[in-house]
Design a protein around this motif. Sequence first.
Motif, short mmCIF file in Angstrom:
data_model
loop_
_atom_site.label_atom_id
_atom_site.label_comp_id
_atom_site.label_asym_id
_atom_site.label_seq_id
_atom_site.Cartn_x
_atom_site.Cartn_y
_atom_site.Cartn_z
N ASN A 68 0.81 -1.23 0.00
CA ASN A 68 0.00 0.00 0.00
C ASN A 68 0.84 1.27 0.00
OD1 ASN A 68 -2.80 -0.20 -0.29
ND2 ASN A 68 -3.02 -1.14 1.72
N LEU A 69 1.85 1.31 -0.88
CA LEU A 69 2.73 2.48 -0.90
C LEU A 69 2.02 3.71 -1.48
CD1 LEU A 69 6.23 0.99 -1.80
CD2 LEU A 69 5.25 1.51 0.42
N SER A 70 0.99 3.49 -2.29
CA SER A 70 0.11 4.58 -2.72
C SER A 70 -1.27 4.25 -2.18
CB SER A 70 0.06 4.67 -4.24
OG SER A 70 1.28 5.14 -4.76
N PRO A 71 -2.08 5.29 -1.86
CA PRO A 71 -3.42 5.01 -1.33
C PRO A 71 -4.24 4.18 -2.33
CG PRO A 71 -2.89 7.36 -1.19
CD PRO A 71 -1.79 6.72 -1.97
N LYS A 72 -5.12 3.34 -1.77
CA LYS A 72 -5.92 2.42 -2.58
C LYS A 72 -6.69 3.10 -3.72
CE LYS A 72 -7.40 -1.63 -0.06
NZ LYS A 72 -8.46 -2.37 0.61
N ASP A 73 -7.41 4.18 -3.38
CA ASP A 73 -8.24 4.82 -4.40
C ASP A 73 -7.37 5.42 -5.50
OD1 ASP A 73 -7.35 6.61 -2.43
OD2 ASP A 73 -8.91 8.07 -2.90
N VAL A 74 -6.16 5.87 -5.16
CA VAL A 74 -5.25 6.42 -6.16
C VAL A 74 -4.74 5.28 -7.06
CG1 VAL A 74 -3.03 7.60 -6.48
CG2 VAL A 74 -4.58 8.32 -4.65
N GLN A 75 -4.39 4.16 -6.44
CA GLN A 75 -3.96 2.99 -7.22
C GLN A 75 -5.04 2.59 -8.22
OE1 GLN A 75 -2.27 -0.48 -5.35
NE2 GLN A 75 -1.77 0.63 -3.49
N ILE A 76 -6.28 2.52 -7.75
CA ILE A 76 -7.39 2.08 -8.61
C ILE A 76 -7.62 3.07 -9.76
CG2 ILE A 76 -9.91 1.70 -8.68
CD1 ILE A 76 -9.69 0.37 -5.95
N TYR A 77 -7.59 4.35 -9.46
CA TYR A 77 -7.82 5.36 -10.48
C TYR A 77 -6.81 5.22 -11.62
CZ TYR A 77 -8.37 9.79 -12.84
OH TYR A 77 -8.57 10.74 -13.82
N TRP A 78 -5.52 5.15 -11.26
CA TRP A 78 -4.50 5.11 -12.32
C TRP A 78 -4.37 3.73 -12.96
CZ3 TRP A 78 -3.61 9.34 -14.59
CH2 TRP A 78 -3.68 10.54 -13.89
N PHE A 79 -4.77 2.69 -12.25
CA PHE A 79 -4.84 1.36 -12.87
C PHE A 79 -5.86 1.41 -14.01
CE2 PHE A 79 -6.43 -3.27 -12.22
CZ PHE A 79 -5.52 -3.76 -13.15
N ARG A 80 -7.04 1.95 -13.73
CA ARG A 80 -8.06 2.06 -14.78
C ARG A 80 -7.60 2.94 -15.94
NH1 ARG A 80 -13.19 0.13 -13.66
NH2 ARG A 80 -13.77 0.01 -11.46
N GLU A 81 -6.99 4.07 -15.62
CA GLU A 81 -6.54 4.97 -16.69
C GLU A 81 -5.53 4.27 -17.60
OE1 GLU A 81 -7.41 8.25 -17.60
OE2 GLU A 81 -9.10 7.67 -16.33
N GLN A 82 -4.63 3.47 -17.02
CA GLN A 82 -3.62 2.78 -17.82
C GLN A 82 -4.23 1.61 -18.60
OE1 GLN A 82 0.63 2.99 -16.13
NE2 GLN A 82 -0.61 2.91 -14.30
N LEU A 83 -5.24 0.96 -18.03
CA LEU A 83 -5.95 -0.08 -18.78
C LEU A 83 -6.65 0.54 -19.99
CD1 LEU A 83 -7.56 -2.19 -15.89
CD2 LEU A 83 -5.63 -2.85 -17.34
N ARG A 84 -7.21 1.73 -19.81
CA ARG A 84 -7.89 2.42 -20.92
C ARG A 84 -6.89 2.84 -21.99
NH1 ARG A 84 -12.04 5.63 -16.84
NH2 ARG A 84 -13.08 3.70 -16.23
N LEU A 85 -5.73 3.27 -21.55
CA LEU A 85 -4.67 3.63 -22.50
C LEU A 85 -4.30 2.40 -23.35
CD1 LEU A 85 -2.31 5.39 -23.60
CD2 LEU A 85 -0.98 4.64 -21.62
N ALA A 86 -4.13 1.26 -22.69
CA ALA A 86 -3.78 0.03 -23.41
C ALA A 86 -4.86 -0.30 -24.45
CB ALA A 86 -3.61 -1.13 -22.44
N LYS A 87 -6.12 -0.15 -24.08
CA LYS A 87 -7.22 -0.44 -25.02
C LYS A 87 -7.18 0.51 -26.21
CE LYS A 87 -10.21 -3.01 -24.80
NZ LYS A 87 -11.47 -3.74 -24.90
N ARG A 88 -6.97 1.79 -25.93
CA ARG A 88 -6.90 2.79 -27.01
C ARG A 88 -5.81 2.44 -28.01
NH1 ARG A 88 -7.27 6.73 -23.11
NH2 ARG A 88 -5.12 7.48 -23.22
#
Length: 255
Positions: free
Chosen positions: A100-120
């Motif tokens: 948990n080196l970054s807060p959970k909600d921050v991890q989730i937000y940027w995980f989704r953003e990077q998954l969307r980047l991969a899809k694009r």
Amino acid sequence: MLFDSHTHLDAEQFDHDRELVIKRACLNGISYMLNPGADLSSSVKAVELAEAHDFIFAAVGVHPHDADQLDTEMLSMIEHLAKKSVVKAIGEIGLDYYRNLSPKDVQIYWFREQLRLAKRLNLPVIIHDRDANDDVLRILKEEKSFETGVLMHCYSGSRELAEQYVKLGAMISLAGPVTYKNARKSVEVAEVVPISHLMIETDAPYLTPEPNRGKRNEPMYVRSTCERLATIKGISFEEMAAVTMANAKRFFKII
Ligand code: NI
């Protein structure tokens, strides 16, 4: 002929002998390596290494530990890098609730953003999941990431979860821990995952396989993991090497 599908050659542990390590890998039959990024600077280094060696490929992305460093500007720099021809995936990205080196909600937000980047960009993703099994699986499904390819790197989850991932079409990559004496869980995973969904990696400089456990890990040691998997699957080393090579080339779209 082996493919180390996840190796951090950019890591500072290789600063004094990086080219020697790469040469040793080649001399020991490691014909391809993929270097994922963990933050922006390691993603830049991964691309530089890949551009300098035609058998090294790169992935770019920001690890959950560093998710709180990410912002829109950094994400667009990652996107710019991801468009280079040597970049074959977005990674390693994911969730880590163990440290948990970054807060959970921050991890989730940027995980989704990077998954969307991969899809694009129509790129597969390399996933780091530590103590976050439910959220990782749910988010990958919600973002429809299985359509463009999912690799569960250094897989450490249960056999049951591995079976679910295989059904969804994901690849499971095993590292040094499968060679350890207490590796019951990883061995069970290797037993149930069909060879068509298996990949091998070192995750160097970490997780050195036996019999070199304790030393710094490097790509040539991926051979030990391949040997162990061949034994578990009851096939020859050569066959395991060939299948994991073909799987990695297909997954990363390397011709
Ligand atoms: Ni890694």
